[in-house]
Design an enzyme around this catalytic site. Structure first.
Site, PDB file in Angstrom:
ATOM      1  N   VAL A   1       0.847  -1.199   0.000  1.00 30.88           N
ATOM      2  CA  VAL A   1       0.000   0.000   0.000  1.00 30.88           C
ATOM      3  C   VAL A   1       0.881   1.248   0.000  1.00 30.88           C
ATOM      4  O   VAL A   1       0.561   2.238  -0.662  1.00 30.88           O
ATOM      5  CB  VAL A   1      -0.957  -0.015   1.214  1.00 30.88           C
ATOM      6  CG1 VAL A   1      -1.704   1.307   1.334  1.00 30.88           C
ATOM      7  CG2 VAL A   1      -1.938  -1.169   1.095  1.00 30.88           C
TER       8      VAL A   1
ATOM      9  N   ASN B   1       6.556   3.350  13.586  1.00 32.24           N
ATOM     10  CA  ASN B   1       6.732   2.389  12.496  1.00 32.24           C
ATOM     11  C   ASN B   1       8.103   2.631  11.860  1.00 32.24           C
ATOM     12  O   ASN B   1       8.269   3.565  11.087  1.00 32.24           O
ATOM     13  CB  ASN B   1       5.590   2.574  11.487  1.00 32.24           C
ATOM     14  CG  ASN B   1       5.633   1.564  10.357  1.00 32.24           C
ATOM     15  OD1 ASN B   1       6.591   0.808  10.222  1.00 32.24           O
ATOM     16  ND2 ASN B   1       4.598   1.551   9.547  1.00 32.24           N
TER      17      ASN B   1
ATOM     18  N   CYS C   1       8.227  -0.338   7.846  1.00 31.48           N
ATOM     19  CA  CYS C   1       7.385  -0.522   6.661  1.00 31.48           C
ATOM     20  C   CYS C   1       8.268  -0.901   5.476  1.00 31.48           C
ATOM     21  O   CYS C   1       9.191  -0.162   5.128  1.00 31.48           O
ATOM     22  CB  CYS C   1       6.603   0.742   6.327  1.00 31.48           C
ATOM     23  SG  CYS C   1       5.635   0.533   4.807  1.00 31.48           S
TER      24      CYS C   1
ATOM     25  N   LYS D   1       7.911  -0.347  16.641  1.00 32.47           N
ATOM     26  CA  LYS D   1       7.450  -1.509  15.875  1.00 32.47           C
ATOM     27  C   LYS D   1       8.604  -2.075  15.062  1.00 32.47           C
ATOM     28  O   LYS D   1       9.190  -1.394  14.223  1.00 32.47           O
ATOM     29  CB  LYS D   1       6.286  -1.142  14.955  1.00 32.47           C
ATOM     30  CG  LYS D   1       5.761  -2.376  14.216  1.00 32.47           C
ATOM     31  CD  LYS D   1       4.329  -2.256  13.816  1.00 32.47           C
ATOM     32  CE  LYS D   1       3.840  -3.509  13.115  1.00 32.47           C
ATOM     33  NZ  LYS D   1       2.469  -3.378  12.669  1.00 32.47           N
TER      34      LYS D   1
ATOM     35  N   THR E   1       5.446  -6.712   8.596  1.00 34.66           N
ATOM     36  CA  THR E   1       5.340  -7.742   7.567  1.00 34.66           C
ATOM     37  C   THR E   1       6.714  -8.247   7.113  1.00 34.66           C
ATOM     38  O   THR E   1       7.725  -7.565   7.288  1.00 34.66           O
ATOM     39  CB  THR E   1       4.587  -7.209   6.342  1.00 34.66           C
ATOM     40  OG1 THR E   1       5.236  -6.017   5.897  1.00 34.66           O
ATOM     41  CG2 THR E   1       3.146  -6.919   6.674  1.00 34.66           C
TER      42      THR E   1
ATOM     43  N   GLY F   1       1.252 -11.057  14.081  1.00 29.88           N
ATOM     44  CA  GLY F   1       1.732 -11.755  12.896  1.00 29.88           C
ATOM     45  C   GLY F   1       0.936 -13.035  12.717  1.00 29.88           C
ATOM     46  O   GLY F   1       1.244 -14.046  13.324  1.00 29.88           O
TER      47      GLY F   1
ATOM     48  N   THR G   1      -4.352  -9.048   9.623  1.00 31.03           N
ATOM     49  CA  THR G   1      -4.904  -9.486   8.341  1.00 31.03           C
ATOM     50  C   THR G   1      -6.220 -10.236   8.478  1.00 31.03           C
ATOM     51  O   THR G   1      -7.081 -10.150   7.607  1.00 31.03           O
ATOM     52  CB  THR G   1      -3.853 -10.357   7.629  1.00 31.03           C
ATOM     53  OG1 THR G   1      -2.693  -9.551   7.416  1.00 31.03           O
ATOM     54  CG2 THR G   1      -4.357 -10.873   6.298  1.00 31.03           C
TER      55      THR G   1
END
Lengths: 308, 265
Positions: A72, A128, A131, A166, A194, A244, A267
């Site tokens: 994204v 974050n 990413c 994170k 991820t 996760g 997710t």
């Protein structure tokens, strides 16, 4: 029997250990008709940047066995828009709101943090640094212990809210990154972001994602995430938010046994919009069935010799 | 919007790879509007993981059922095709923004490519308008569907097939453009594959005709949270990414920004 599910993540008081993973629950409004937002232990919003971000061109998602790859690219309306338009709705639900931030420079992280003061009503800041889908910053900060520390230190100096770093799994040694961010003032860590991955369309003979690489999430990454939580629990003292591939309450329990104080549902929200609610109920039921009076008894219990 | 376990009350194969699925889901049947879709859980395991977005083809508000048309194109839809009458299927919906209609529209065209037919047939049923022309395109005659039903509701039906096995030999957009010499439309509603919609949007712009198109993109959550299905929407050279699932799937034809064309700006 009565069981206690309250946990405390660096001063963020959660009535149960379940929060949402950044980027998988929008700003809550998208899911409010499926989940009673008030029931969540906390809610973490989609990562915000200083300025609005378009994000990456489509296709942004590819389905892989037991998971999805996404690229994204941190599309968001910017922190100021969020504070004015989205935060008031969230604060009405009387749950801790965790705001995820990302910058392309250390200075941007500092400027973002400065906007996140206790009087905003925000409960905590998730930084974050992991990413995989943006060109500048992102994972570059999270895969280098010194740069990670620089970012966390800048955030720490600019906000008095609890700071959660994170962490990325796309590193050689996640323990060293965890130690580094804790040394720089992180009050908690959340993991994992991820896993960097790729899918290729054999008929188009090209990558499926326009961005080529994407971040893998979903049940496929659960063992990787669980391993990372285990390792980080042994390395640092601060609370861990584990995530996760959590799909069921028993998945969540595994993370807590590995050392997580709280867990984030990600997710699986896409497949079952009621997942977070069902996992909260499932944890409560598990504690009752197993005669465990307090969820805190389970935190990191799998590391210890005694049988709980 | 509902998350619903619906019993399958009809499931038929229509041709080589297209199926018609009817599910009992009264709250969804009541709420659904043409252009909206359902996010369908095709399997029961983690693989494939995601739901599949499928347009609503029609609803029966009396018996509370919702019908979808779908093509088997991957593992998810292949699993769905195996489901039998009496089994349950979990559906989320109705999702997305429907087609909109203004009472000032007197003459309407519906342009369907392939299974873009599904939402346009629903629109045809719900539009109470006399002067409506339906254009249906497909690869070959075996994929031309619902003609009997369409003829009962539309003033005219024109068919196009790539191989010429039914109607005009060529694309449905060419067929539609040919008719523009004889007919003036107040609005055009369209759904189908992206190249077809791109060609149609160019023609609508060239001919100054208002249009609404239903877009498709790879989708994650279906409810507007994940931002995976975003497409460029805007006017002139300015655009923003909007969500096909929540801001669409129906967009104004003139607002769809086609990267590879000179029609913008």
């Amino acid at each position: 029997m009565t069981v206690r599910t309250m946990v405390d993540v660096a001063g963020i008081k959660m009535k149960n250990p379940v929060t949402t993973a950044a980027g998988t629950f929008g700003n809550g409004e998208e899911y409010a008709r499926y989940v009673n937002i008030h029931d969540l232990g906390a809610l973490c919003v989609k990562t915000l940047t200083l300025e609005p971000h378009h994000g990456n061109p489509p296709p942004r998602i590819a389905e892989t066995p037991g998971g999805i790859l996404n690229a994204v690219g941190l599309q968001n309306p910017g922190i100021d828009y969020f504070l004015e338009h989205n935060l008031p709705w969230l604060l009405r639900h009387n749950i801790p709101v965790i705001v995820s931030i990302a910058g392309s420079t250390v200075e941007e992280y500092a400027l973002l943090a400065a906007k996140l003061t206790p009087d905003t009503g925000i409960a905590g800041v998730e930084v974050n640094i992991s990413c995989p889908n943006v060109k500048a910053g992102g994972i570059a900060f999270g895969s280098n212990a010194e740069m990670a520390a620089d970012v966390i230190s800048a955030v720490r100096q600019n906000t008095s809210l609890p700071v959660i770093a994170k962490l990325s799994p796309n590193v050689t040694d996640i323990k060293s990154i965890a130690l580094s961010v804790c040394g720089a003032g992180a009050d908690a860590v959340s993991l994992i972001n991820t896993v960097l991955g790729l899918a290729i369309d054999p008929y188009r003979r090209k990558p499926v994602l326009a961005n080529i690489f994407g971040g893998l999430s979903g049940p496929a990454i659960k063992p990787i995430a669980l391993r990372a939580v285990w390792q980080v629990y042994e390395a640092v003292e601060v609370p861990i938010i584990g995530m996760g591939g959590i799909t069921t309450a028993l998945d969540a329990i595994e993370f807590i046994l590995a050392g997580a104080t709280a867990v984030a549902v990600g997710t699986t929200n896409f497949i079952n919009p009621r997942a977070a609610s069902e996992i909260i109920t499932g944890i409560y039921n598990y504690l009752q069935e197993c005669h465990i009076p307090d969820i805190k008894n389970l935190i990191g219990a799998a590391h210890r010799q005694e049988v709980v | 919007m509902h998350l619903y376990d619906g019993r399958i009350i009809d499931h038929k194969r229509l041709n080589a790879d297209c199926y018609r699925l009817t599910v009992a889901a009264p709250p969804i049947a009541q709420a659904a509007r043409p252009g909206q879709f359902l996010h369908v859980r095709c399997g029961a395991t983690y693989d494939p993981l995601l739901r599949r977005p499928i347009s609503i083809n029609t609803v029966n508000r009396k018996n509370g059922s919702v019908t979808m048309l779908y093509r088997v194109i991957g593992r998810g839809t292949a699993l769905l095709a195996q489901k039998k009458v009496g089994e349950q299927v979990n559906v989320l919906g109705p999702l997305g923004q429907p087609f909109t209609f203004d009472p000032s529209y007197r003459k309407v065209a519906l342009v369907a490519g392939g299974l873009g037919l599904a939402p346009l047939y629903f629109l045809l049923q719900e539009l109470n308008i006399d002067d409506l022309v339906f254009f249906q395109g497909a690869r070959s005659a075996s994929e031309i569907l619902l003609t009997h039903n369409i003829k009962q509701l539309a003033k005219e039906l024109y068919l196009a097939t790539d191989d010429g096995s039914a109607g005009f030999k060529g694309t449905v957009v060419e067929l539609f453009v040919n008719q523009l010499a004889f007919q003036n439309f107040d609005i055009v509603y369209a759904a189908g594959p992206q190249p077809m919609l791109r060609a149609l949007c160019l023609e609508l712009k060239r001919n100054h005709i208002k249009g609404q198109v239903s877009l498709e993109e790879r989708m994650g959550c279906g409810v507007g949270a994940c931002l995976c299905c975003n497409v460029k929407i805007g006017r002139g050279n300015s655009w923003v990414y909007k969500r096909v699932c929540a801001d669409g799937p129906v967009f104004d034809a003139e607002e769809v920004y086609w990267d590879d064309s000179a029609n913008n700006g």
